[in-house]
Structure formats: C-alpha cells, structure tokens
Design a protein around this motif. Structure first.
Motif, short mmCIF file in Angstrom:
data_model
loop_
_atom_site.label_atom_id
_atom_site.label_comp_id
_atom_site.label_asym_id
_atom_site.label_seq_id
_atom_site.Cartn_x
_atom_site.Cartn_y
_atom_site.Cartn_z
N VAL A 9 0.87 11.25 8.29
CA VAL A 9 1.54 11.28 7.17
C VAL A 9 2.23 10.16 7.08
CG1 VAL A 9 2.91 12.60 6.05
CG2 VAL A 9 1.09 13.94 6.74
N VAL A 10 2.83 9.73 7.99
CA VAL A 10 3.87 8.37 7.92
C VAL A 10 2.39 6.91 7.29
CG1 VAL A 10 5.49 6.63 9.32
CG2 VAL A 10 5.75 9.09 8.75
N TYR A 11 1.56 7.23 8.18
CA TYR A 11 0.85 5.30 8.26
C TYR A 11 0.32 5.94 7.12
CZ TYR A 11 0.16 4.68 12.75
OH TYR A 11 0.30 4.10 14.61
N ARG A 12 -0.76 6.84 6.52
CA ARG A 12 -0.94 7.12 5.32
C ARG A 12 0.55 6.79 3.95
NH1 ARG A 12 -4.75 12.35 5.48
NH2 ARG A 12 -6.15 11.28 6.86
N PHE A 13 1.46 7.45 4.06
CA PHE A 13 2.73 6.88 3.18
C PHE A 13 3.00 5.28 2.86
CE2 PHE A 13 6.63 6.11 1.86
CZ PHE A 13 7.21 6.94 1.56
N TYR A 14 2.99 4.96 4.09
CA TYR A 14 3.26 3.38 4.38
C TYR A 14 2.31 2.78 3.85
CZ TYR A 14 7.97 4.02 5.87
OH TYR A 14 9.59 4.46 6.03
N SER A 15 0.73 2.34 4.41
CA SER A 15 -0.52 2.00 4.02
C SER A 15 -0.81 1.88 2.67
CB SER A 15 -1.75 2.37 5.13
OG SER A 15 -1.87 3.25 5.18
N ALA A 16 -0.46 3.27 1.71
CA ALA A 16 -0.62 3.45 0.74
C ALA A 16 -0.25 2.72 -0.71
CB ALA A 16 -1.06 4.61 0.71
N ASP A 17 0.90 2.50 -0.20
CA ASP A 17 2.02 1.64 -0.80
C ASP A 17 2.09 0.56 -1.11
OD1 ASP A 17 4.32 2.62 -2.19
OD2 ASP A 17 5.53 1.73 -1.21
N ARG A 19 0.36 -3.46 -2.47
CA ARG A 19 -0.93 -3.63 -2.98
C ARG A 19 -1.68 -3.83 -2.76
NH1 ARG A 19 2.45 -4.55 -8.13
NH2 ARG A 19 3.37 -2.78 -8.73
N ALA A 20 -2.90 -4.18 -3.09
CA ALA A 20 -3.97 -5.18 -2.80
C ALA A 20 -4.21 -7.01 -2.77
CB ALA A 20 -5.35 -5.31 -3.13
N GLU A 21 -2.86 -7.42 -3.39
CA GLU A 21 -2.66 -8.74 -3.82
C GLU A 21 -1.82 -8.87 -3.00
OE1 GLU A 21 -2.23 -6.26 -6.63
OE2 GLU A 21 -3.20 -7.09 -7.47
N SER A 22 -0.74 -8.04 -2.21
CA SER A 22 0.47 -8.31 -1.95
C SER A 22 0.31 -8.42 -0.16
CB SER A 22 1.96 -7.63 -1.90
OG SER A 22 1.88 -6.83 -2.31
N PHE A 23 -1.28 -7.52 0.40
CA PHE A 23 -2.00 -7.99 1.05
C PHE A 23 -2.33 -9.04 1.15
CE2 PHE A 23 -5.48 -7.16 4.21
CZ PHE A 23 -4.66 -6.76 5.04
N GLU A 24 -3.62 -9.80 0.42
CA GLU A 24 -4.03 -11.29 0.90
C GLU A 24 -3.48 -12.13 1.30
OE1 GLU A 24 -6.05 -11.76 -2.36
OE2 GLU A 24 -7.52 -9.43 -2.73
N VAL A 25 -1.52 -11.90 0.13
CA VAL A 25 -0.96 -12.96 1.01
C VAL A 25 -0.16 -12.40 1.95
CG1 VAL A 25 1.67 -13.66 0.08
CG2 VAL A 25 -0.44 -13.22 -1.60
N PHE A 26 -0.25 -11.90 2.33
CA PHE A 26 0.99 -11.19 3.55
C PHE A 26 -0.28 -11.23 4.51
CE2 PHE A 26 1.23 -8.04 6.89
CZ PHE A 26 2.43 -8.57 7.33
N ASP A 27 -1.81 -11.61 4.55
CA ASP A 27 -2.77 -11.68 5.85
C ASP A 27 -2.90 -13.16 5.68
OD1 ASP A 27 -5.22 -10.30 7.11
OD2 ASP A 27 -6.27 -11.24 5.66
N ARG A 28 -2.99 -13.83 4.67
CA ARG A 28 -2.67 -15.46 4.94
C ARG A 28 -1.97 -16.39 5.71
NH1 ARG A 28 -4.46 -16.83 -1.79
NH2 ARG A 28 -6.78 -15.05 -1.72
N CYS A 29 -0.60 -15.35 5.80
CA CYS A 29 0.31 -16.03 6.30
C CYS A 29 0.45 -16.12 8.22
CB CYS A 29 1.27 -15.52 6.68
SG CYS A 29 1.99 -15.17 4.86
N LYS A 30 0.17 -17.50 7.98
CA LYS A 30 0.24 -17.90 10.15
C LYS A 30 1.32 -16.74 10.84
CE LYS A 30 1.57 -20.88 13.33
NZ LYS A 30 1.65 -22.63 13.53
#
Length: 100
Positions: A9-17, A19-30
């Motif tokens: 439940v905690v995983y779903r709560f945090y990961s669902a929050d 945004r796709a655009e935010s994750f794309e930026v985060f994912d590109r970081c070293k």
C-alpha cells in the motif's frame, strides 16, 4: 502477511504520486537523491526499487536498540523541513551542489 500488505500500500501510494515528466528528469540524472520530510524508512524502498534512486534524505525515526523496532519518535534534528532540509542537502553534496 499483514506487514507485507502495508508495504504494498505504501509503495502504491508513493509511486502513484510521481508525475511522468518528473520521473523522466529524475531518471536522466547521474546521481539520484530524493529529499523528503517523510520518514526515510517509508520512502527509501520506493525510491530505490521503483524509481531507481540512489539515496533518500528524509526524517529519521528512532529505533530501540534492544528490540530493533521503531519507537515512533523522530531522531534529531527532527522532521526534515525548512533549514533542516537545506542542511541535509549541504551535508550530502558539500560544495558539489545538485543541479535540480
């Protein structure tokens, strides 16, 4: 089994929050470090397992050394907000401040 359900439940709560655009930026970081006022113990599994992060700077919860269970009290300096959040970032990165 009840603890495992809570973790899901905690995983779903945090990961669902996230945004796709935010994750794309985060994912590109070293180096991927998440900073949060939430307890590290709750956020760290999501950041590491679902978002591919390296580290979480968050509020630390006190653990009883004898029982190894969380006491519910917050370790010093307290909840990671305001100046405490800034100091945690400075301690982690030093002179090499993050880009984002």
């Amino acid at each position: 089994m009840r603890e495992l359900l809570c973790v899901v439940v905690v995983y779903r709560f945090y990961s669902a929050d996230v945004r796709a655009e935010s994750f794309e930026v985060f994912d590109r970081c070293k180096r991927k470090v998440a900073v949060t006022a939430n307890p590290t113990v709750l956020v760290e599994p999501v950041v590491r397992d679902f978002l591919g992060g390296d580290k979480v700077l968050g509020t630390e919860i006190e653990v009883n050394p004898k029982t190894k269970k969380a006491t519910g009290f917050v370790k010093k300096p307290g909840v990671l907000v305001g100046k405490w959040k800034r100091l945690a970032i400075l301690r982690e990165f030093g002179d090499d401040s993050p880009d984002i």
